[in-house]
Design an enzyme around this catalytic site. Structure first.
Site, PDB file in Angstrom:
ATOM      1  N   LYS A 119      -7.601  -5.614  13.008  1.00 43.93           N
ATOM      2  CA  LYS A 119      -8.199  -6.124  11.780  1.00 43.93           C
ATOM      3  C   LYS A 119      -7.096  -6.363  10.732  1.00 43.93           C
ATOM      4  O   LYS A 119      -6.557  -5.431  10.150  1.00 43.93           O
ATOM      5  CB  LYS A 119      -9.213  -5.094  11.238  1.00 43.93           C
ATOM      6  CG  LYS A 119      -9.927  -5.565  10.003  1.00 43.93           C
ATOM      7  CD  LYS A 119      -9.700  -4.563   8.872  1.00 43.93           C
ATOM      8  CE  LYS A 119     -10.094  -5.082   7.534  1.00 43.93           C
ATOM      9  NZ  LYS A 119      -9.379  -6.264   7.045  1.00 43.93           N
ATOM     10  N   GLU A 148       0.870   4.573   7.332  1.00 39.88           N
ATOM     11  CA  GLU A 148       1.967   4.224   6.426  1.00 39.88           C
ATOM     12  C   GLU A 148       1.323   3.802   5.126  1.00 39.88           C
ATOM     13  O   GLU A 148       0.560   2.831   5.088  1.00 39.88           O
ATOM     14  CB  GLU A 148       2.812   3.068   6.989  1.00 39.88           C
ATOM     15  CG  GLU A 148       3.616   3.429   8.213  1.00 39.88           C
ATOM     16  CD  GLU A 148       4.652   4.516   7.994  1.00 39.88           C
ATOM     17  OE1 GLU A 148       4.993   4.816   6.829  1.00 39.88           O
ATOM     18  OE2 GLU A 148       5.106   5.078   8.996  1.00 39.88           O
ATOM     19  N   CYS A 168       6.400  -1.791   0.516  1.00 46.63           N
ATOM     20  CA  CYS A 168       6.248  -0.334   0.333  1.00 46.63           C
ATOM     21  C   CYS A 168       7.618   0.318   0.245  1.00 46.63           C
ATOM     22  O   CYS A 168       7.742   1.435  -0.236  1.00 46.63           O
ATOM     23  CB  CYS A 168       5.389   0.283   1.418  1.00 46.63           C
ATOM     24  SG  CYS A 168       5.802  -0.276   3.045  1.00 46.63           S
ATOM     25  N   GLU A 175       2.469   3.995  -7.621  1.00 47.44           N
ATOM     26  CA  GLU A 175       2.949   2.761  -6.996  1.00 47.44           C
ATOM     27  C   GLU A 175       2.283   1.563  -7.665  1.00 47.44           C
ATOM     28  O   GLU A 175       1.063   1.512  -7.781  1.00 47.44           O
ATOM     29  CB  GLU A 175       2.627   2.765  -5.506  1.00 47.44           C
ATOM     30  CG  GLU A 175       3.232   1.560  -4.801  1.00 47.44           C
ATOM     31  CD  GLU A 175       3.015   1.559  -3.308  1.00 47.44           C
ATOM     32  OE1 GLU A 175       1.872   1.789  -2.878  1.00 47.44           O
ATOM     33  OE2 GLU A 175       3.979   1.310  -2.569  1.00 47.44           O
TER      34      GLU A 175
END
Ligand code: ADP
Length: 477
Positions: A171, A246, A280, A379
């Site tokens: 997906k 992750e 990231c 973040e």
């Protein structure tokens, strides 16, 4: 317009579709892509389950040939696929072609790994008994990917999954179905048996959630936000399912007084702003010792002035648009939060208009930031970075490690002593010396610590840890 459909049990299917919009030019529809339902997802899981017994016992040569063919085709079509990537995600064409090449290399690497599967034969502690340790495929793997690396992340999850004999329900992120569709099409034509690789594009809350709720997925490998990662984790405990997560980063880049200023600025600008800061592994905390601080800020500001923010396909563009309106709002909100927290906006941060309507944001550099501010702890995932002034190396290391995350960590220095100490003491999965915090090789482990990652490493030989289960067999001689 044709609809790029989902691949379920070897058949292309799906009439409900959504537009894939170009963030460099929101008038442009890149394509219409199917949006799968919960029923589609269940069918895909059933197909992968049915295909598993045969594929898990398939020959390693068959797997090698298919993965190699896919790698070769991706490389042969790197310019076209790179352009598709740049159009749907907004990173610059050279970055997008680079990412496409990397996807090809990942398939080539795992094509080779298929031929190198091996185990161990060891003596038992009891006489006349032999022990064999082998790796077997895990089962049906759910692959859930984010929008920021539309071809490389799917490649680094799909290639090892297939290499080690697993079947897959994949997906991709809603914003970037194009590259995912293309690699599934390539693998399908390369000769994968029906049901081995199933593609279900669609919403996270529908397709993704159905995957999380399924008892038939033996593993889920996920890259995305911390919030969704936690949902994957919680749902997986219930199903006794293996996971590899992750998630975010708030990566530090330390710049010491003895750094080569050019090296430091190049590494910091790349880390913080290339790929629009949407990595990231991007560095959003530039931790600078006081002796070089003012020179570094002046040189960074000059560097930022030289970077063109424009259409991803335009020659000379250094930084493409932000991926979508929602992410743009997040970036702008954080720029406002930084101001209110008392950081000084030294450069950029404003919306800019270009020839085409897109989500263009001038990269923002804050100075006078502290490590306790929200812009230093959360973040942002955009072209926003802060300079944090510190006294010396010891304080720099302490600030670098003072974060809930631990993906990548960088240092610019000419001191062997500090570089060595930093490599040993940075609380991160990856450490970079005189290099950007982002930008990694495809044949070595990728992953982080603390809030950034969970489970075993991705990529390189270490990928086997997640995608296989170990069996220990004893035989009386
Ligand atoms: P981002 O905020 O960067 O889009 P997400 O974690 O929301 O990060 O998305 C990463 C991937 O997770 C996407 O493919 C998304 O569709 C998927 N996803 C989102 N919500 C869920 C969910 N509830 N269950 C499973 N997958 C989800």
């Amino acid at each position: 317009m044709t609809i790029y459909q989902n691949l379920i049990a070897g058949e292309w299917t799906g009439a409900d579709a959504v537009e894939n919009i170009n963030p460099s030019d929101t008038k442009e529809v890149v394509g219409l892509y199917a949006s799968g339902s919960a029923a589609d997802t269940k069918n895909a899981i059933a197909a992968a389950k049915a295909a598993f017994p045969a594929w898990s016992r398939s020959g390693i040569w068959e797997r090698h040939v298919i993965l190699k063919k896919a790698g070769d085709e991706i490389m042969a079509r790197k310019d076209e696929l790179g352009a598709l990537l740049a159009r749907e995600e907004g990173k610059t064409l050279p970055e997008a072609i680079g990412e496409t090449i990397r996807a090809s290399q990942i398939f080539e690497f795992f094509a080779g790994e298929a031929l190198r599967l091996a185990g161990e034969v060891v003596p038992s502690v009891r006489p006349n008994i032999g022990v064999e340790i082998t790796r077997e495929p895990l089962g049906v793997i759910g692959i859930i990917t984010p929008w920021n690396f539309p071809i490389a992340i799917p490649a680094w999850k799909i290639a090892p999954a297939l290499c080690y004999g697993n079947t897959v329900v994949f997906k991709p992120a809603e914003l970037v179905p194009g590259c995912s569709w293309a690699i599934v099409d390539i693998l399908n034509r390369a000769g994968l048996p029906k049901g081995v690789l199933n593609l279900v594009m669609g919403k996270g809350s529908v397709v993704g959630q159905t995957m999380l709720d399924s008892p038939d997925l033996a593993g889920i490998t996920f890259t995305g936000s911390v919030g969704t990662g936690k949902r994957v984790a919680v749902s997986s405990i219930e199903h006794n399912r293996k996971i590899q997560l992750e998630m975010g980063g708030k990566n530090p880049m330390v710049i010491l007084d003895d750094a080569d200023l050019n090296v430091a600025v190049e590494a910091a600008a790349n880390s913080a702003f290339f790929s629009t800061g949407q990595r990231c592994t991007a560095s959003s905390r530039l931790i600078v010792t006081e002796g070089i601080h003012d020179r570094f800020v002046a040189a960074m500001t000059e560097k930022l002035k030289s970077l063109n923010v424009d259409h991803a396909l335009k020659t000379g563009t250094h930084i493409g648009p932000v991926v979508d309106e929602r992410q743009l709002k997040t970036d702008i909100d954080y720029i406002e939060i930084g101001r209110q927290e008392g950081a000084k906006l030294a450069f950029g941060g404003e919306l800019i208009s270009r020839d085409t309507p897109g989500f263009y944001l001038q990269p923002a550099l804050f100075t006078e930031a502290t490590n306790q501010m929200r812009i230093s702890r959360e973040e942002i995932f955009g072209p926003v970075a802060s300079v944090i002034r510190v006294k010396d190396y010891d304080e720099a290391l302490a600030v670098a490690n003072d974060t809930p995350f631990g993906l990548s960590s960088g240092i610019a220095t000419t001191s062997l002593k500090h570089a060595t100490h930093f490599k040993r003491n940075a609380e991160a999965g990856m450490v970079m010396v005189n290099l950007p915090t982002a930008g990694v090789d495809f044949h070595v482990p990728f992953g982080g610590r603390k809030g950034s990652s969970y489970g075993s490493r991705e990529q390189g030989k270490y990928a086997a840890e997640f995608f296989t289960v170990v069996k220990t067999a004893y035989t009386l001689a």
